[in-house]
Design a protein around this motif. Structure first.
Motif: not given
Length: 369
Positions: A285-296, A313-314
């Motif tokens: 997802l760059s160039p966006s900053q990511v705070l959290d990724v939750q996976v299913d 931006l994301a």
């Protein structure tokens, strides 16, 4: 006829690169055809080239009772020629007509020309069929309503409308790099289809520009491309001491900029591949900053939390950044702002971590891009 014929054959062998055996077979077939059409005699014949002189021999099977004298000969008549003949043997007799040389030369010229053309087409097909999924530099020859025809050596390749980058124009005699997607054998010779939009073109360009990719030190794991606009590429280094992203970008972006220029300004995001979907999706997802990724894992989907000010931006223009990231990773991606995620109670989670994009990759473009 014989000396001129043999000299002509030798010249064709040397000039066209076709084997002498192929040409001799073509010539024999031509002369047999000429004999049958013009003299209407023996139907089963062979042509022999002895010291370059063409001679025709009828071939007849030895039988007890003759039904077709053009194809059969009786045992009695055969033994009058040679007492050793037995039933089912083949008797050969020379039947070269006096005018055979003139008639044969006229007919043979046409047939040999056709066979030579077919042999040349076969050689071209064999040369290019092994180059499928390869990149070549061609010269734009001509344009019509449907295709652009690009000379790639011995043959013209077709660049269909759906394989052209939207908005890109091609001028006659312009040199362009294209990706060979298909090579087919047709009655008119090999048909070669090339592309400027195929992700394989991007892969081959990186292999050409980045020595670490060419020698296998850095591996391209996946590519997501919307040709002419933006692409994402994930890379991985087998040696932990090597930065795969930096290798592809090059000093001051020189390597990736060369590829961007070749694709007329198509923006390219280079991200590091990871077997951990959390890290990989965040990188994608760059160039966006990511705070959290939750996976299913079962649904192969992810929920991604980004800062409020980076939501657009994301997602990207018309959802392009999220769409390319999903193609690149193979995971469904649902992006939520930090505020929305807090209201839904899904952020922060126990595994929340802030992922910062690698700045050196995206210095090539502004955030507005």
């Amino acid at each position: 006829m014989s000396s001129e014929l043999m000299k002509a054959l030798a010249a064709v062998v040397e000039e066209k690169g076709i084997s002498e055996e192929v040409l001799m077979e073509a010539l024999e077939a031509a002369l047999i055809n000429a004999y049958k059409r013009n003299f209407n005699q023996a139907q089963n014949v062979r042509v022999d080239f002895n010291n370059g002189e063409a001679r025709v021999f009828s071939r007849k099977e030895v039988v007890e009772e003759v039904f077709d004298p053009r194809l059969e000969i009786s045992l009695e008549e055969a033994r009058s020629l040679n007492s050793a003949y037995q039933l089912e043997d083949i008797v050969e007799q020379e039947v070269t007509p006096n005018e055979f040389g003139r008639v044969a030369a006229q007919t043979a010229k046409q047939v040999v020309t056709q066979r030579v053309r077919e042999a040349e087409r076969g050689l071209i097909y064999e040369e290019y069929v092994d180059r499928e999924e390869d990149i070549v530099t061609g010269i734009v020859e001509r344009l019509d309503a449907r295709n652009i025809y690009v000379s790639i050596g011995k043959v013209e390749a077709a660049l269909p409308v759906n394989e052209q980058i939207q908005g890109e124009t091609y001028a006659p005699h312009e040199r362009i790099k294209v990706y060979i997607t298909k090579v087919e054998r047709t009655t008119r010779g090999p048909q070669i289809i090339v592309s400027r939009t195929h992700p394989g073109l991007l892969r081959r360009l990186f292999e050409m520009e980045v020595p670490e990719i060419y020698d296998g030190t850095v591996e391209i794991k996946s590519i997501a491309r919307e040709a002419g606009d933006r692409s994402k590429i994930s890379v991985f280094a087998h040696n932990e001491e090597i930065d795969p992203v930096g290798s592809c970008v090059g000093a001051k972006g020189a390597r990736v900029q060369t590829i961007v220029n070749e694709l007329n300004g198509e923006k390219i995001d280079i991200v590091e591949w990871s077997e951990d979907p959390v890290v990989f999706v965040a990188n994608a997802l760059s160039p966006s900053q990511v705070l959290d990724v939750q996976v299913d894992e079962e649904e192969k989907s992810t929920t991604v939390v980004v800062p409020d000010y980076q939501l657009s931006l994301a997602i990207g223009k018309r959802g392009q950044n999220a769409r390319l990231a999903a193609k690149l990773t193979g995971w469904k991606i649902d992006i939520k702002s930090e505020t929305d995620a807090r209201e839904l109670g899904i952020y922060p989670s126990e595994t929340s971590v802030s992922y910062e994009p690698k700045e050196e990759v995206f210095d090539l473009y502004s955030e507005e891009d």
